[in-house]
Write an enzyme that holds these catalytic residues in place. Structure first.
Site, short mmCIF file in Angstrom:
data_model
loop_
_atom_site.label_atom_id
_atom_site.label_comp_id
_atom_site.label_asym_id
_atom_site.label_seq_id
_atom_site.Cartn_x
_atom_site.Cartn_y
_atom_site.Cartn_z
N TYR A 185 -7.87 0.65 -4.27
CA TYR A 185 -6.64 1.15 -4.87
C TYR A 185 -5.84 -0.03 -5.37
CZ TYR A 185 -4.44 -0.71 -0.76
OH TYR A 185 -4.00 -1.59 0.20
N LYS A 197 0.25 -8.10 12.41
CA LYS A 197 -0.85 -7.25 11.94
C LYS A 197 -2.12 -7.69 12.66
CE LYS A 197 -2.95 -5.31 7.78
NZ LYS A 197 -3.00 -5.25 6.31
N GLU A 216 -2.69 -30.36 28.05
CA GLU A 216 -3.95 -30.91 27.51
C GLU A 216 -3.67 -32.01 26.49
OE1 GLU A 216 -7.55 -28.33 26.99
OE2 GLU A 216 -6.00 -26.80 26.89
N THR A 256 0.82 -1.21 0.00
CA THR A 256 0.00 0.00 0.00
C THR A 256 0.85 1.26 0.00
OG1 THR A 256 -1.80 -1.12 1.09
CG2 THR A 256 -1.75 1.25 1.33
N THR A 285 1.64 -4.56 4.18
CA THR A 285 1.50 -4.88 5.60
C THR A 285 0.96 -6.30 5.86
OG1 THR A 285 -0.68 -3.85 5.62
CG2 THR A 285 1.19 -2.48 6.29
N ASP A 286 0.30 -6.89 4.85
CA ASP A 286 -0.34 -8.20 5.08
C ASP A 286 0.65 -9.26 5.57
OD1 ASP A 286 -2.60 -7.00 4.12
OD2 ASP A 286 -2.85 -8.29 2.36
#
Ligand code: GLU
Length: 340
Positions: free
Chosen positions: A37, A176, A297, A24, A103-104
């Site tokens: 975009y 993120k 567990e 971005t 950023t992903d």
């Protein structure tokens, strides 16, 4: 090296290279209020030209490595990027690297570089949540802050850093957490390392885990990365996805487990079968924070499972990909999960 006059002192400006990969921060839209975009269309020269103030902080050079939305990131670009960073930082005339990135998957690329690039010099990943044409875009100030962090002597030996929204995060910890918010990056287990406010850097924390210059892994030795899959757990699950991953050549599986790394009974059984076939199986958690407790567990020792410590599942996947380039010994990989 150019000299700058600061507060009456002649100071050498550090040499910073900006490697652009897309995202971005390099995106543009048709209007300042249009939320849709195209990511990764603005080239590195335009990115640098848009923030001339960074030239007051450092001597800047730019290079385009890729121009993609980071959901398109792949092993080939990772290897190319890591080799580029490694080569540049071995040069005496390069003092730090800034990588612009979507950023992903920034958190995965940051952690990958943290594991494989041997350097004490700063490597900073930066992106934006609002594209370059957006009203109140965050890209320019994020880039200014990232260059400020990379140019700062205090950033040496801190490992790979993520700079977003005035915060400095360690690559191992950053994730993120929000689809659209400017305040999307957080370090849920450890907190941020510091802040950067209009270029003013303050550190408060430091990672104790091995990274960069003290890592056992080195990009110089890595030619390819193995397939590692993440399997997301849920109630009323089936073992289909896990079995398909194993059948298709997965060398390791990370379970994004319920709570403390739990799996539905049929999946647990398939995990145990996978271990018998030589696949490394790591129990992680889909909760997004906390460490996965061994032999509580689930009887990990009986089944031969590893656990992710407090790495989120996407970072556990990165560590496995890198670890498997060196060894497939389960005990050794277990040690890596305690160290990195
Ligand atoms: N999905 C795009 C990417 O990760 C846009 C997200 C962003 O950069 O903020 O590159």
């Amino acid at each position: 090296m150019a000299l700058a006059l600061t507060s009456g002192l002649l100071l050498a400006k550090p040499n910073i290279v900006i490697l652009a990969t897309g995202g971005t921060i390099a995106g543009s839209s048709e209007s300042s209020t249009n939320s849709s975009y195209a990511a990764g269309v603005v080239g590195v020269d335009r990115l640098i030209a848009a923030v001339p103030e960074i030239k007051d902080i450092a001597n800047i050079k730019g290079k385009q490595v890729s121009n993609i939305g980071s959901q398109d990131m792949n092993d080939a670009i990772w290897l190319k990027l890591a080799k580029e960073v490694d080569t540049l930082l071995k040069q005496k005339d390069v003092d730090g690297i800034v990588i612009t990135h979507g950023t992903d998957t920034m958190e995965e690329t940051a952690y990958f570089l943290d594991l494989v690039v041997h350097t004490k010099k700063p490597i900073v990943l930066v992106g934006a949540m609002r594209n370059a044409s957006s009203m109140s875009s965050d890209g320019a100030l994020n880039l200014y802050n990232a260059v400020s962090v990379a140019a700062n002597k205090q950033s040496y030996k801190k490992g790979v850093l993520v700079v977003m929204n005035d915060e400095i995060h360690a690559a191992r910890e950053a994730t993120k957490t929000d689809t659209t918010s400017l305040n999307t990056f957080a370090s849920p287990n450890a907190g941020k390392l510091g802040t950067v406010y209009y270029g003013k850097v303050n550190y408060y924390m430091q990672s104790l885990r091995k990274h960069t210059y003290e890592s056992d892994f080195n990009i110089e030795d890595i030619k390819t990365l193995p397939r590692v899959d993440i399997i997301y757990a849920h109630p009323n699950d089936t073992s289909d996805l896990l079995e398909t991953a194993v059948k298709n050549g997965s060398k390791a599986i990370v379970l994004a487990g319920m709570g403390d790394g739990n799996a539905y009974p049929s999946v647990l059984k398939a995990m145990a079968e996978a271990v018998k076939k030589g696949v490394i199986v790591v129990r992680g958690s889909r909760t997004g924070s906390g460490y996965v407790v061994r032999n509580e567990e689930v009887n990990d020792d009986k089944y031969g499972f590893l656990t992710s410590d407090n790495l989120n599942v996407q970072k556990a996947r990165v560590l496995l990909q890198v670890a498997l380039t060196k060894t497939s010994d389960k005990e050794k990989i277990k040690e890596y999960f305690n160290e990195y």
